[in-house]
Design a protein around this motif. Structure first.
Motif, mmCIF file in Angstrom:
data_model
loop_
_atom_site.group_PDB
_atom_site.id
_atom_site.type_symbol
_atom_site.label_atom_id
_atom_site.label_comp_id
_atom_site.label_asym_id
_atom_site.label_seq_id
_atom_site.Cartn_x
_atom_site.Cartn_y
_atom_site.Cartn_z
ATOM 1 N N MET A 125 0.832 -1.215 0.000
ATOM 2 C CA MET A 125 0.000 0.000 0.000
ATOM 3 C C MET A 125 0.866 1.264 0.000
ATOM 4 O O MET A 125 0.507 2.269 -0.605
ATOM 5 C CB MET A 125 -0.892 0.029 1.259
ATOM 6 N N VAL A 126 1.998 1.191 0.711
ATOM 7 C CA VAL A 126 2.878 2.361 0.867
ATOM 8 C C VAL A 126 4.287 1.955 0.403
ATOM 9 O O VAL A 126 5.133 1.559 1.211
ATOM 10 C CB VAL A 126 2.910 2.836 2.342
ATOM 11 N N TYR A 234 6.307 9.269 -5.396
ATOM 12 C CA TYR A 234 5.167 8.490 -4.907
ATOM 13 C C TYR A 234 3.844 9.257 -5.042
ATOM 14 O O TYR A 234 3.782 10.449 -4.755
ATOM 15 C CB TYR A 234 5.360 8.121 -3.434
ATOM 16 N N CYS A 236 0.746 9.514 -3.135
ATOM 17 C CA CYS A 236 0.306 9.109 -1.789
ATOM 18 C C CYS A 236 -1.196 9.284 -1.574
ATOM 19 O O CYS A 236 -1.679 9.092 -0.456
ATOM 20 C CB CYS A 236 1.080 9.908 -0.741
ATOM 21 N N GLN A 238 -3.820 7.658 -2.020
ATOM 22 C CA GLN A 238 -4.610 6.566 -1.425
ATOM 23 C C GLN A 238 -3.931 5.953 -0.201
ATOM 24 O O GLN A 238 -4.412 4.945 0.329
ATOM 25 C CB GLN A 238 -4.847 5.456 -2.479
ATOM 26 N N TRP A 239 -2.834 6.518 0.233
ATOM 27 C CA TRP A 239 -2.168 5.941 1.410
ATOM 28 C C TRP A 239 -3.068 6.078 2.636
ATOM 29 O O TRP A 239 -3.793 7.081 2.784
ATOM 30 C CB TRP A 239 -0.854 6.671 1.708
ATOM 31 N N LEU A 242 -0.627 6.980 8.397
ATOM 32 C CA LEU A 242 0.435 6.063 8.787
ATOM 33 C C LEU A 242 1.251 6.688 9.911
ATOM 34 O O LEU A 242 1.644 7.859 9.823
ATOM 35 C CB LEU A 242 1.334 5.876 7.560
ATOM 36 N N ALA A 253 -2.051 11.824 3.755
ATOM 37 C CA ALA A 253 -2.140 12.359 2.390
ATOM 38 C C ALA A 253 -2.915 13.672 2.418
ATOM 39 O O ALA A 253 -3.929 13.786 3.101
ATOM 40 C CB ALA A 253 -2.846 11.365 1.494
ATOM 41 N N LEU A 292 10.093 6.019 6.163
ATOM 42 C CA LEU A 292 9.737 6.150 4.740
ATOM 43 C C LEU A 292 10.912 6.697 3.941
ATOM 44 O O LEU A 292 11.594 7.634 4.382
ATOM 45 C CB LEU A 292 8.529 7.091 4.584
#
Ligand SMILES: Cc1cc2nc3c(=O)[nH]c(=O)nc-3n(C[C@H](O)[C@H](O)[C@H](O)COP(=O)(O)OP(=O)(O)OC[C@H]3O[C@@H](n4cnc5c(N)ncnc54)[C@H](O)[C@@H]3O)c2cc1C
Length: 376
Positions: A125-126, A234, A236, A238-239, A242, A253, A292
């Motif tokens: 997902m990420v 990236y 993001c 739809q992240w 987190l 996001a 990240l």
């Protein structure tokens, strides 16, 4: 003696952030309300600076009960309240490095609807997740982003349509009870008069009470920092939300494919127009980058806001037993947006003297008089 420009109302609400706006909207059907705001715009302080999340497992029992009780309003607000949905799904993922594994397991055991998820699945997902950062992870799927501006404006519109008054640039500087009514004289020179007054002044809640001669409850504003970065290669959008299990950082996001980063700081502050500290910005970037793989060449935007807590971190909603007609609506901490519909309904029922119905179990949890013993 009453001045020439004294205006009479049924209730005065001090502070037009989310707490004051929901109070005024929920009272407006039965009360002529004056909502007083010191700044040029409503929502200038904490309300305009939040992360806009609805997380059922956030906060203590009172905050959780008010958050869950607010869900129905968010999904089905009053007719004409908002032109678009107030909630959008945004699951929450917590990551645990080895040192946080026990904490993560406790969160899963104690929370409602928090499940384990494989770290490999999170990495799908990420894709920016650094291999080796986390040994375990959890997901809370039933979590949301809130359209804070629509919610806040919706409450203010209800007030206006009901004939209430939003008085911007009106800092209440003198508050006195005279002849069975409260008088609030503001920075514009106007005097507002009503039998009931609600202190919804956020970080200034104790200050407003002190002006009114009411004992403080010991509110502590705490600074929280946020910044916006570009996640580079990236997408993001739809992240999930987190962060780590110990809540030392989180990312969310933002619009325009940007990423909001926070070090989840809680630095004690006096109430003021709080600004971010460079050290907190650096800490946020460092903690995020441990997890990240996102190079940060530029901070695009930064801000800080105050999250104000009572001594036991539960909200304070209800009448002050020592000051007739004085009500508290403070201590919203980090959950003042997600609790606002139910908190507004609760304070309105207490101001009216109505039975709070299904919210009755929350009343003792948020009773402002629980701090009385420790008051000066
Ligand atoms: C970075 C950050 C992230 C957050 N994330 C979330 C989240 O995801 N979800 C969530 O639910 N909550 C979140 N919060 C918390 C939330 O923002 C607050 O709980 C909420 O905004 C508090 O609203 P309020 O109306 O009490 O305070 P405020 O919005 O600060 O309003 C108080 C108002 O009172 C006015 N005032 C003060 N004194 C006077 C006076 N004498 N006369 C007239 N007016 C006066 C002030 O000008 C101010 O506008 C977050 C906060 C921050 C800082």
């Amino acid at each position: 003696m009453r001045g020439m420009d004294t205006q009479d109302f049924d209730a005065i609400v001090i502070g037009a952030g989310m707490a004051g706006a929901t109070t005024a909207a929920h009272l407006a059907a039965t009360h002529k309300v004056a909502l007083l705001e010191a700044e040029e715009s409503a929502g200038y302080h904490s309300t305009g600076r939040s992360a806009a999340l609805w997380i059922g497992n956030y906060g203590g029992p009172d905050a959780r009960a008010l958050t869950l009780a607010s869900r129905a309003f968010f999904e089905n607000p009053w007719p004409g309240f908002a032109s678009a949905p107030l909630l959008a799904p945004r699951p929450v993922i917590n990551l645990a490095p080895e040192s946080q594994r026990a904490h993560l397991e406790a969160m899963i055991a104690e929370g409602t609807g928090i499940e384990p998820i494989a770290v490999s699945e999170v990495a799908t997902m990420v894709p920016a997740l650094r291999p080796g950062y986390a040994v375990a992870a959890s997901i809370e799927r039933d979590a949301f982003e809130i359209d804070v501006a629509s919610l806040h404006q919706g409450f203010l519109n209800v007030l206006r349509k009901s004939g209430g008054v939003l008085a911007l640039r009106n800092r209440a500087g003198r508050i006195e009870r005279r002849n069975g009514a409260w008088e609030a004289e503001t920075s514009s020179g106007a005097v507002f008069r009503a039998p009931k007054i609600v202190d919804a002044a956020g970080a200034w809640g104790d200050e407003v009470a002190a002006i009114a001669g009411v004992g403080r409850i010991g509110l502590q504003p705490k600074r929280r920092t946020a910044l916006i970065v570009d996640p580079g290669q990236y997408d993001c959008t739809q992240w999930p939300l987190l962060g780590d299990a110990d809540h030392t950082w989180y990312v969310r996001a933002e619009a325009r494919r940007k990423l909001m980063v926070s070090p989840a700081d809680e630095t004690d502050m006096n109430p003021h127009d709080v600004q971010p500290d460079e050290l907190d910005i650096a800490i946020a970037v460092e903690r995020m980058q441990e997890a990240l793989d996102i190079p940060v060449t530029r901070i695009e935007h930064r801000w800080a806001g105050l999250r104000s807590f009572t001594p036991d971190r539960s909200l304070a909603i209800g009448p002050d037993a020592a000051a007739p007609g004085f009500f508290w609506m403070v201590g919203q901490g980090g959950f003042g947006i997600q609790t606002s519909p139910a908190a507004g309904a609760l304070i309105a029922s207490l101001v009216r003297g109505d039975d709070p119905g299904p919210l009755a179990p929350v009343v003792p949890m948020v009773d402002p008089n629980r701090f009385r013993r420790s008051r000066a």
